[in-house]
Motif scaffolding. Structure first.
Motif, PDB file in Angstrom:
ATOM      1  N   LEU A  84      46.056  42.605  36.483  1.00  0.00           N
ATOM      2  CA  LEU A  84      44.644  42.749  36.845  1.00  0.00           C
ATOM      3  C   LEU A  84      44.331  44.144  37.384  1.00  0.00           C
ATOM      4  N   TYR A 103      42.073  35.373  35.177  1.00  0.00           N
ATOM      5  CA  TYR A 103      41.655  35.959  33.904  1.00  0.00           C
ATOM      6  C   TYR A 103      40.182  35.687  33.625  1.00  0.00           C
ATOM      7  N   ASN A 114      38.006  37.878  35.882  1.00  0.00           N
ATOM      8  CA  ASN A 114      38.094  39.275  35.462  1.00  0.00           C
ATOM      9  C   ASN A 114      37.343  39.528  34.156  1.00  0.00           C
ATOM     10  N   LYS A 123      33.846  39.495  41.345  1.00  0.00           N
ATOM     11  CA  LYS A 123      35.185  40.081  41.330  1.00  0.00           C
ATOM     12  C   LYS A 123      35.588  40.577  42.717  1.00  0.00           C
ATOM     13  N   LEU A 143      38.122  37.717  42.854  1.00  0.00           N
ATOM     14  CA  LEU A 143      39.271  38.278  42.153  1.00  0.00           C
ATOM     15  C   LEU A 143      40.185  39.020  43.125  1.00  0.00           C
ATOM     16  N   CYS A 179      44.113  38.254  43.584  1.00  0.00           N
ATOM     17  CA  CYS A 179      45.144  39.276  43.375  1.00  0.00           C
ATOM     18  C   CYS A 179      46.035  39.441  44.601  1.00  0.00           C
TER      19      CYS A 179
END
Length: 379
Positions: A55, A96, A99, A107, A111, A115
């Motif tokens: 990512l 995924y 993203n 995000k 996200l 992460c």
């Protein structure tokens, strides 16, 4: 031919193998026996940057590419399919999706947390007893001002109950058929979201599977992923990405099972010689090795297509189809080679067989690889 990995990819592969052998292998049997979610192992994967390996860096990812991620999945699967499945459902499906279709705000909020391991991800697609969007427990999302109200159930949700972020497919327009499904980002702590039950699967134990209840769950309209009516398209593309990782899982499990069978075949003496010297056993092993080699090339090549932004869905469907065949066939042959010992719980082949079956049936009610391949051929 062999697939040429870059120096960075080789280092990532070696690091993943050492991590699997040192941190996962010693507890793999215990995870399988108890079925308990291995929180400590997941925490160690966070420390290795595995959860965001492919990512973007600005959201806390490592930007190492999807092939590097597939290598990690393969190496972990050699010792524990369950731990690999936790990572797969988090990264290939939940992360995924955000993203690929998330807004900048989504995000930054979700996200980044995925992460950095602050939250684990899950993908809620299947529904109890019926196909998606059918039956009394179907998940329905109704627009109410600047929110959606979600009511219904989701079943067989991998990482269910331990995830902090769910990508949820819900019906927003009953009259529109497939175009009436939408995707939402739902926080695991949302009021009205609860676990009806955890499901005791025969394989991939430790990757918790759950049935979720959505009781008037209020989700901000800003948490709509993509646009209304694109839920199935998002699910299909995310599943295609997951197919690559599932192929890597089959690779790791089948490779480890074959190596176990080779070791056993050299040690088991029958009629005065090792059974590995018998032509029938050698044929089984040779076919296994050939199939694993071909699958490895296909998985690696398709992972590169994805990371380069090229079309990959048809190749991913081919992986799903081929992996299902060679995975089951390899494990049946391994158990055959190991005989009564292979059938017993004393041997690791039993766990490998149950785990590989779990990879193959994942999301099978939604994903039909033959359809994708045939559609492309007839276009």
């Amino acid at each position: 031919m062999s697939y040429v990995l870059t120096e960075e990819q080789q280092l990532i592969q070696q690091n993943a193998r050492e991590f699997a052998e040192e941190c996962v292998a010693p507890v793999a049997a215990e995870i399988d026996n108890t079925g308990a979610y291995p929180a400590d192992i997941v925490k160690k994967m966070v420390e290795q940057d595995f959860l965001g390996i492919f990512l973007p860096g600005k959201f806390g990812g490592a930007e190492a590419g999807y092939l590097s991620y597939a290598l990690i999945i393969e190496e972990i699967s050699r010792v524990s399919g369950a731990v690999a499945a936790i990572l797969l459902n988090h990264a290939s499906l939940a992360a995924y999706s955000i993203n690929s279709w998330g807004s900048e705000e989504q995000k930054q909020t979700y996200l980044k947390a995925l992460c950095q391991g602050e939250k684990l991800g899950a993908f809620a697609l299947n529904e109890p007893e019926n196909a998606l969007g059918v039956g009394e427990h179907k998940l329905v999302a109704v627009k109410d001002g600047d929110h959606y109200i979600l009511t219904g159930r989701k079943c067989y949700v991998a990482n269910g109950g331990v995830a902090g972020v769910y990508i949820v497919i819900a019906q927003t327009n009953a009259e529109a058929g497939a175009e009436g499904m939408s995707a939402f980002i739902v926080d695991g702590t949302a009021q009205g979201l609860s676990v009806a039950r955890t499901i005791d699967n025969m394989g991939l134990r430790g990757c918790q599977s759950a049935e979720l209840i959505f009781d008037q769950v209020k989700v901000p309209a800003a948490n709509l992923l993509g646009t209304e009516g694109k839920g199935l398209a998002i699910a299909a593309k995310a599943q295609a990405a997951a197919n690559i990782a599932e192929g890597a899982m089959v690779l790791g499990i089948a490779q480890a099972a074959m190596e176990d069978a080779v070791k056993y075949g050299k040690q088991r003496i029958q009629f005065g010689r090792p059974i590995a010297s018998f032509p029938a056993i050698q044929t089984m092993l040779a076919e296994m090795a050939a199939h694993i080699h071909m699958l490895r090339l296909t998985v690696y090549d398709t992972a590169v297509l994805l990371e380069n932004g090229e079309p990959f869905s048809v190749e991913a469907a081919m992986i799903k189809l081929f992996a299902a065949r060679i995975g089951q066939s390899a494990l049946i042959d391994v158990i055959q080679i190991e005989g009564g010992y292979g059938y017993s719980q004393e041997m690791v082949a039993s766990r490998f067989y149950r785990d590989i079956k779990g990879v193959i049936v994942n999301n099978s009610s939604f994903d039909f690889p033959e359809k994708s391949i045939a559609k492309n051929l007839l276009a």
